[in-house]
Design a protein around this motif. Structure first.
Motif, PDB file in Angstrom:
ATOM      1  N   LEU A  44       0.813  -1.212   0.000  1.00 60.35           N
ATOM      2  CA  LEU A  44       0.000   0.000   0.000  1.00 60.35           C
ATOM      3  C   LEU A  44       0.850   1.267   0.000  1.00 60.35           C
ATOM      4  CD1 LEU A  44      -2.706  -1.136   2.572  1.00 60.35           C
ATOM      5  CD2 LEU A  44      -2.993  -0.896   0.100  1.00 60.35           C
ATOM      6  N   THR A  62      -7.437  10.495  -1.776  1.00 61.57           N
ATOM      7  CA  THR A  62      -8.506   9.539  -1.532  1.00 61.57           C
ATOM      8  C   THR A  62      -9.676  10.245  -0.877  1.00 61.57           C
ATOM      9  OG1 THR A  62      -9.090   7.497  -0.366  1.00 61.57           O
ATOM     10  CG2 THR A  62      -7.502   8.930   0.701  1.00 61.57           C
ATOM     11  N   GLN A  73      -9.548   3.679  -1.186  1.00 59.29           N
ATOM     12  CA  GLN A  73      -9.052   3.678  -2.546  1.00 59.29           C
ATOM     13  C   GLN A  73      -8.760   5.105  -2.972  1.00 59.29           C
ATOM     14  OE1 GLN A  73     -12.329   3.005  -1.866  1.00 59.29           O
ATOM     15  NE2 GLN A  73     -13.011   5.017  -2.558  1.00 59.29           N
ATOM     16  N   TYR A  89      -5.749   7.540  -5.726  1.00 60.08           N
ATOM     17  CA  TYR A  89      -4.696   7.532  -6.743  1.00 60.08           C
ATOM     18  C   TYR A  89      -3.479   8.273  -6.227  1.00 60.08           C
ATOM     19  CZ  TYR A  89      -6.277  12.278  -7.888  1.00 60.08           C
ATOM     20  OH  TYR A  89      -6.618  13.606  -7.823  1.00 60.08           O
ATOM     21  N   ASP A 148      -3.632   4.092  -9.836  1.00 61.17           N
ATOM     22  CA  ASP A 148      -4.798   3.987  -8.970  1.00 61.17           C
ATOM     23  C   ASP A 148      -4.607   2.786  -8.057  1.00 61.17           C
ATOM     24  OD1 ASP A 148      -5.777   6.068 -10.454  1.00 61.17           O
ATOM     25  OD2 ASP A 148      -7.065   4.804 -11.706  1.00 61.17           O
ATOM     26  N   MET A 149      -5.058   2.883  -6.806  1.00 61.88           N
ATOM     27  CA  MET A 149      -4.835   1.797  -5.850  1.00 61.88           C
ATOM     28  C   MET A 149      -6.015   1.679  -4.894  1.00 61.88           C
ATOM     29  SD  MET A 149      -1.499   1.140  -3.403  1.00 61.88           S
ATOM     30  CE  MET A 149      -0.449   0.775  -4.818  1.00 61.88           C
ATOM     31  N   GLU A 150      -6.286   0.457  -4.468  1.00 58.74           N
ATOM     32  CA  GLU A 150      -7.379   0.206  -3.533  1.00 58.74           C
ATOM     33  C   GLU A 150      -6.996  -0.921  -2.586  1.00 58.74           C
ATOM     34  OE1 GLU A 150     -12.008  -1.460  -3.481  1.00 58.74           O
ATOM     35  OE2 GLU A 150     -10.950  -1.174  -5.371  1.00 58.74           O
ATOM     36  N   ARG A 174      -8.804  -3.690  -0.570  1.00 59.72           N
ATOM     37  CA  ARG A 174     -10.093  -4.375  -0.523  1.00 59.72           C
ATOM     38  C   ARG A 174     -10.081  -5.348   0.655  1.00 59.72           C
ATOM     39  NH1 ARG A 174     -13.297  -6.020  -4.928  1.00 59.72           N
ATOM     40  NH2 ARG A 174     -12.529  -4.123  -5.958  1.00 59.72           N
ATOM     41  N   VAL A 222      -5.098  -6.079  -2.408  1.00 58.49           N
ATOM     42  CA  VAL A 222      -4.677  -4.787  -2.950  1.00 58.49           C
ATOM     43  C   VAL A 222      -4.831  -4.843  -4.462  1.00 58.49           C
ATOM     44  CG1 VAL A 222      -2.807  -3.110  -3.196  1.00 58.49           C
ATOM     45  CG2 VAL A 222      -3.030  -4.417  -1.079  1.00 58.49           C
ATOM     46  N   SER A 240      -4.455  -2.556  -8.051  1.00 59.33           N
ATOM     47  CA  SER A 240      -3.830  -1.345  -8.575  1.00 59.33           C
ATOM     48  C   SER A 240      -3.844  -1.366 -10.093  1.00 59.33           C
ATOM     49  CB  SER A 240      -2.384  -1.212  -8.067  1.00 59.33           C
ATOM     50  OG  SER A 240      -1.616  -2.346  -8.422  1.00 59.33           O
ATOM     51  N   LEU A 298      -2.844   5.566   2.898  1.00 58.17           N
ATOM     52  CA  LEU A 298      -3.593   4.332   2.667  1.00 58.17           C
ATOM     53  C   LEU A 298      -3.167   3.244   3.645  1.00 58.17           C
ATOM     54  CD1 LEU A 298      -5.783   3.046   0.997  1.00 58.17           C
ATOM     55  CD2 LEU A 298      -4.080   2.396  -0.707  1.00 58.17           C
TER      56      LEU A 298
END
Length: 535
Positions: A362, A389, A395, A397, A404-406, A408, A413, A415, A513
């Motif tokens: 992350l 975010t 999530q 960017y 872009d990243m999240e 979950r 993870v 991206s 994040l």
């Protein structure tokens, strides 16, 4: 041009000291029927030269309107007003730098004009070009000064965001205590006296990894890729300190049972799969996917059953529910976005606790320092890295990277990376990039010192790569190289954490994040009814 990029970056900067310089001078070049003004110093104004692009630079110097705030303590509105004038100044200064270079460029073009050369000696042209070269050098130096100013402003922005993060991490009880303790008598004194600096609030992730909470187990966990589980094979896995084995039943559906025979505790994965049942290699006892023993050779069949977990298959992945609560009715989707094709699915067993690995995944700010021999080779180090975010999201960017990243829950993870070619970045956002790489990382908590990592890579270009022989081994080799660069650091963190060091002692702005993941994880472990960032 660098100065144009500098001007673009102005909208992200925060205040820095506004100082008036006493140095100001204007050089005027005149030759024949043409002239040019080159402006230097802090007090230089816009020249009178008219052209089709001059309107772009016709911006008033904002320093005459700067509010006098030196030595004063400002409230939020006053600070924002100062910041607004700082932004205007940076914009004005960048325009002046670009204008100077453009005017000098015109002068070079005029000196080299074929018609002008007819009336000049070579010596005269060399002298004029030498003078122009010196002036251009000074103009470029001024651009670099402006870039340094922007960098300083961005550093201040990072510092401000650190303060915001500190504020978010403060305990609610502390905030309430501060509010109730304030009174009219003390507030008057605070108007003229700065508040004492509050101790920095941090996350506490230190010491031996605690036993996993039962609530963390009440999620669907992807544990294997469908392509790795054939009808006559089995996959042993560890999950939350317990051993399981996955195999397909007679109907082709996967099942997950305890990897221990009920008879003499022999590992079942040492056996084989026969007609949809897993057979123990010790005495041949056979179990179905629901854990029931259906064959006991050489003895009377007893009513024996080993523990089995809810197990389902969806979108090329096999999922289990290791918790005691009834499983959720739906499985989350982990497919790549539309237009992507899956090129690689890789499974690795890593000797680190899964939370540490998630912390690493992350975080993108470490890339130009850690991954110098793989994907980040040649990357420059930005003056400021941010993760943008929503206030209640997991999530967002990265800036300045087009990624872009999240996160979950509970351990994934996702991206999407904008690329021009492998290992290179382009654009300021993924939408500005023509080609993309999508990644899925699943960090299954195998034990307190081991993670089962599932990695899936997808591309929205180069579909022919899927058909190149042995390409899967190439992707795996590259993934292992990247992970090895991280592992040497994360293993060092783990060693120090187990000896009492706090691995989240000083979070900064680009840790946003990762901090939110840790806040979510703490809420799960403490049994909060409503988890943060769930909206």
């Amino acid at each position: 041009m660098t100065a144009i990029a500098t001007a673009t970056a102005i909208s992200l900067s925060l205040p820095f000291s506004l100082c008036r310089s006493n140095k100001s001078y204007t050089r005027k070049f005149v030759k024949g029927s043409f002239g040019v003004f080159a402006v230097y110093g802090e007090e230089g104004g816009i020249p009178d030269k008219k052209s089709s692009w001059l309107t772009l630079f016709n911006v008033e110097d904002p320093r005459t309107k700067v509010p006098q705030s030196k030595g004063k303590f400002l409230d939020a509105n006053q600070a924002l007003e100062v910041a607004r004038y700082d932004l205007q100044y940076c914009d004005w200064r960048a325009r002046q730098d670009v204008l100077t270079i453009m005017l000098l460029h015109e002068k070079v073009v005029e000196v080299l004009n074929p018609l002008a050369r007819d009336y000049k000696s070579i010596g005269t042209m060399k002298k004029e070009l030498a003078e122009l070269q010196e002036e251009l050098s000074q103009a470029h130096n001024q651009v670099h000064i402006s870039e340094t100013r922007v960098s300083a402003a961005l550093d201040k922005l990072a510092y401000m965001e650190e303060l915001v993060n500190d504020r978010l991490l403060q305990e609610r009880s502390t905030v309430e205590s501060e509010c109730t303790s304030s009174s009219a008598s003390t507030s008057t004194g605070l108007l003229d006296t700065p508040k004492s600096k509050q101790p920095r609030r941090t996350l506490n992730v230190s010491g031996p990894v605690q036993d996993y909470s039962s609530r963390l187990k009440n999620f669907w966990y992807p544990v294997a890729f469908s392509a790795d589980l054939k009808d006559d094979t089995m996959l042993p896995i560890d999950c939350f300190e317990q051993s399981w084995v996955i195999f397909r039943g007679a109907d082709g559906k996967p099942g997950c049972v305890r990897n221990t025979c009920a008879h003499r505790a022999c590992p079942l994965d040492l056996g084989s799969v026969n007609e949809g049942r897993i057979q123990c290699p010790y005495h041949g006892w056979e179990y179905s996917t629901d854990g029931k023993c259906e064959k006991m050779p050489s003895t009377r069949l007893l009513n024996v059953k080993i523990k089995a977990l809810p197990c389902f298959e969806q979108e090329g992945m096999i999922w289990i529910w290791p918790g005691n609560d009834p499983p959720a009715a739906t499985l989350p989707s982990l497919l790549p976005p539309s237009g992507f094709q899956i090129h690689a699915e890789i499974v690795m067993e890593l000797p680190v606790e899964h939370g540490l690995l998630l912390d690493n995944l992350l975080d993108l700010a470490h890339a130009p320092f850690t991954h110098t021999s793989t994907f980040a080779k040649g990357w420059s180090v930005p003056s400021l890295v941010k993760f943008l975010t929503p206030a209640s999201g997991l999530q967002g960017y990265w800036d300045p990277y087009p990624i872009d990243m999240e996160f979950r829950p509970p351990c994934m993870v996702l991206s999407t990376i904008g690329i021009s070619k492998p290992g290179k970045l382009e654009g300021q956002s993924t939408k500005q990039c023509s080609t993309h790489l999508h990644q899925l990382h699943v960090c299954l908590p195998a034990s307190r010192k081991k993670t089962r990592l599932l990695y899936r890579m997808s591309l929205d270009f180069a579909p022919l790569l899927k058909h190149i022989p042995f390409m899967q081994y190439v992707w795996r080799h590259f993934a292992e190289q990247v992970l090895n660069e991280d592992l040497r650091l994360v293993l060092g963190q783990q060693d120090r954490m187990l000896n009492g060091a706090n691995i989240w002692n000083l979070p900064v702005s680009y840790d946003k994040l990762g901090v939110r993941y840790r806040i979510w994880r703490d809420a799960v472990d403490s049994g909060e009814k409503e988890l943060p960032f769930s909206k």
